[in-house]
Scaffold this motif. Structure first.
Motif, short mmCIF file in Angstrom:
data_model
loop_
_atom_site.label_atom_id
_atom_site.label_comp_id
_atom_site.label_asym_id
_atom_site.label_seq_id
_atom_site.Cartn_x
_atom_site.Cartn_y
_atom_site.Cartn_z
N GLU A 101 0.83 -1.20 0.00
CA GLU A 101 0.00 0.00 0.00
C GLU A 101 0.87 1.25 0.00
N LYS A 102 0.38 2.28 -0.68
CA LYS A 102 1.06 3.57 -0.64
C LYS A 102 0.75 4.23 0.69
N PRO A 103 1.74 4.85 1.31
CA PRO A 103 1.44 5.56 2.57
C PRO A 103 0.61 6.80 2.29
N LYS A 116 -22.54 17.41 17.06
CA LYS A 116 -21.16 17.19 17.47
C LYS A 116 -20.42 16.40 16.41
N CYS A 117 -19.15 16.77 16.20
CA CYS A 117 -18.34 16.12 15.18
C CYS A 117 -17.06 15.57 15.79
N ILE A 118 -16.54 14.55 15.16
CA ILE A 118 -15.23 14.00 15.49
C ILE A 118 -14.46 13.93 14.17
N THR A 119 -13.26 14.46 14.17
CA THR A 119 -12.39 14.37 13.01
C THR A 119 -11.40 13.23 13.25
N THR A 120 -11.36 12.28 12.34
CA THR A 120 -10.50 11.12 12.46
C THR A 120 -9.34 11.25 11.48
N ILE A 121 -8.13 11.03 11.99
CA ILE A 121 -6.92 11.12 11.15
C ILE A 121 -6.25 9.75 11.17
N LYS A 122 -6.17 9.13 9.98
CA LYS A 122 -5.59 7.79 9.85
C LYS A 122 -4.35 7.86 8.98
N GLY A 123 -3.33 7.08 9.33
CA GLY A 123 -2.17 6.91 8.46
C GLY A 123 -0.98 7.79 8.74
N LEU A 124 -1.00 8.61 9.79
CA LEU A 124 0.17 9.43 10.10
C LEU A 124 1.37 8.57 10.49
N ASP A 125 1.11 7.40 11.07
CA ASP A 125 2.21 6.54 11.51
C ASP A 125 3.02 5.98 10.35
N HIS A 126 2.48 5.98 9.13
CA HIS A 126 3.23 5.51 7.96
C HIS A 126 4.39 6.45 7.63
N PHE A 127 4.33 7.68 8.08
CA PHE A 127 5.37 8.65 7.79
C PHE A 127 6.32 8.86 8.97
N GLY A 128 6.30 7.96 9.94
CA GLY A 128 7.21 8.04 11.06
C GLY A 128 6.78 9.01 12.16
N VAL A 129 5.52 9.40 12.19
CA VAL A 129 5.01 10.33 13.20
C VAL A 129 4.50 9.51 14.38
N PRO A 177 7.09 17.95 8.03
CA PRO A 177 7.41 18.14 6.60
C PRO A 177 7.59 16.84 5.83
N ASP A 178 7.75 15.70 6.52
CA ASP A 178 7.87 14.42 5.82
C ASP A 178 6.57 13.99 5.16
N VAL A 179 5.45 14.56 5.59
CA VAL A 179 4.14 14.20 5.04
C VAL A 179 3.84 15.15 3.88
N PRO A 180 3.89 14.67 2.63
CA PRO A 180 3.58 15.55 1.50
C PRO A 180 2.08 15.81 1.40
N GLU A 181 1.74 16.97 0.87
CA GLU A 181 0.32 17.33 0.76
C GLU A 181 -0.41 16.43 -0.24
N THR A 182 0.34 15.85 -1.18
CA THR A 182 -0.28 14.96 -2.17
C THR A 182 -0.70 13.64 -1.55
N ALA A 183 -0.16 13.30 -0.37
CA ALA A 183 -0.50 12.04 0.28
C ALA A 183 -1.65 12.20 1.28
N ILE A 184 -2.23 13.40 1.37
CA ILE A 184 -3.32 13.65 2.32
C ILE A 184 -4.65 13.64 1.55
N TYR A 185 -5.60 12.86 2.05
CA TYR A 185 -6.91 12.74 1.41
C TYR A 185 -8.01 13.04 2.42
N LEU A 186 -9.04 13.71 1.95
CA LEU A 186 -10.23 13.99 2.76
C LEU A 186 -11.36 13.09 2.28
#
Length: 196
Positions: A101-103, A116-129, A177-186
């Motif tokens: 899989e691509k990170p 009420k809303c919850i924002t979920t962020i998945k996949g940051l650990d693929h970039f060493g965060v 900065p290791d996380v490129p904007e092209t790898a972020i999806y909404l």
């Protein structure tokens, strides 16, 4: 008294690990043909008729050279050029191939209790965060509660209280900065949209 029936001895293909009778239904029948011609010619007589022994030797030599070059790693192939970097391929049961899989970072807004809303962020650990550090930074930046939880796929993700999907992309790219904007999806309305 009748003799006990003896167990059937099954010949397994050394290429695809299926019984030789089922190689034609496997994922790599073309790679199995040279092995079948040499070890089980009675099962597929049309293979011998349609392909000459010269062609089988050529395919067998090619298979042997690829097996040697993939086992050797960075050694040169017989043609003298360096081998192309191969993608790591994982075989699943039934011969299916699972590609690496691509990170990517996926940001999803989940609404609960109407307002009420919850924002979920998945996949940051693929970039060493480190997710614990990331949740603390997100909580401080947006003045909300943030925690690391296991998602439905048993992978860890960050849950942030509130709808912060509008600012989160800029914050992630500035802070890490290791996380490129092209790898972020909404994820909007069930569709995966690039944040770039």
């Amino acid at each position: 008294m009748a003799e006990k029936p003896q167990p059937v001895r099954v010949l397994y293909c050394q290429v695809c690990s299926l019984p030789a009778e089922y190689c034609e239904f496997g994922p790599d029948f073309k790679k199995c043909k040279p092995w079948l011609i040499q070890n089980a010619p009675d099962l597929y007589p049309d293979l011998i008729n349609e392909s000459s022994s010269n062609e089988a030797d050529k395919v067998a030599d090619q298979l042997q050279s690829t097996a040697i070059s993939s086992a050797a790693g960075d050694t040169a192939t017989p043609s003298g050029s360096t081998p192309a970097p191969q993608e790591e391929v994982k075989r699943l049961p039934g011969g299916k191939i699972k590609k690496k899989e691509k990170p990517e970072v996926i940001i999803e807004k989940v609404t609960r209790n109407k307002r009420k809303c919850i924002t979920t962020i998945k996949g940051l650990d693929h970039f060493g965060v480190k997710l614990t550090d990331a949740s603390k930074k997100l909580g401080k930046k947006f003045a909300t509660g943030a925690s690391v939880v296991k998602g439905p796929t048993e992978k860890e993700q960050i849950d942030v209280q509130g709808d912060i999907s509008y600012d989160i992309v800029d914050f992630i790219t500035e802070t890490w900065p290791d996380v490129p904007e092209t790898a972020i999806y909404l994820i909007e309305d069930g569709k995966k949209v690039s944040a770039a």
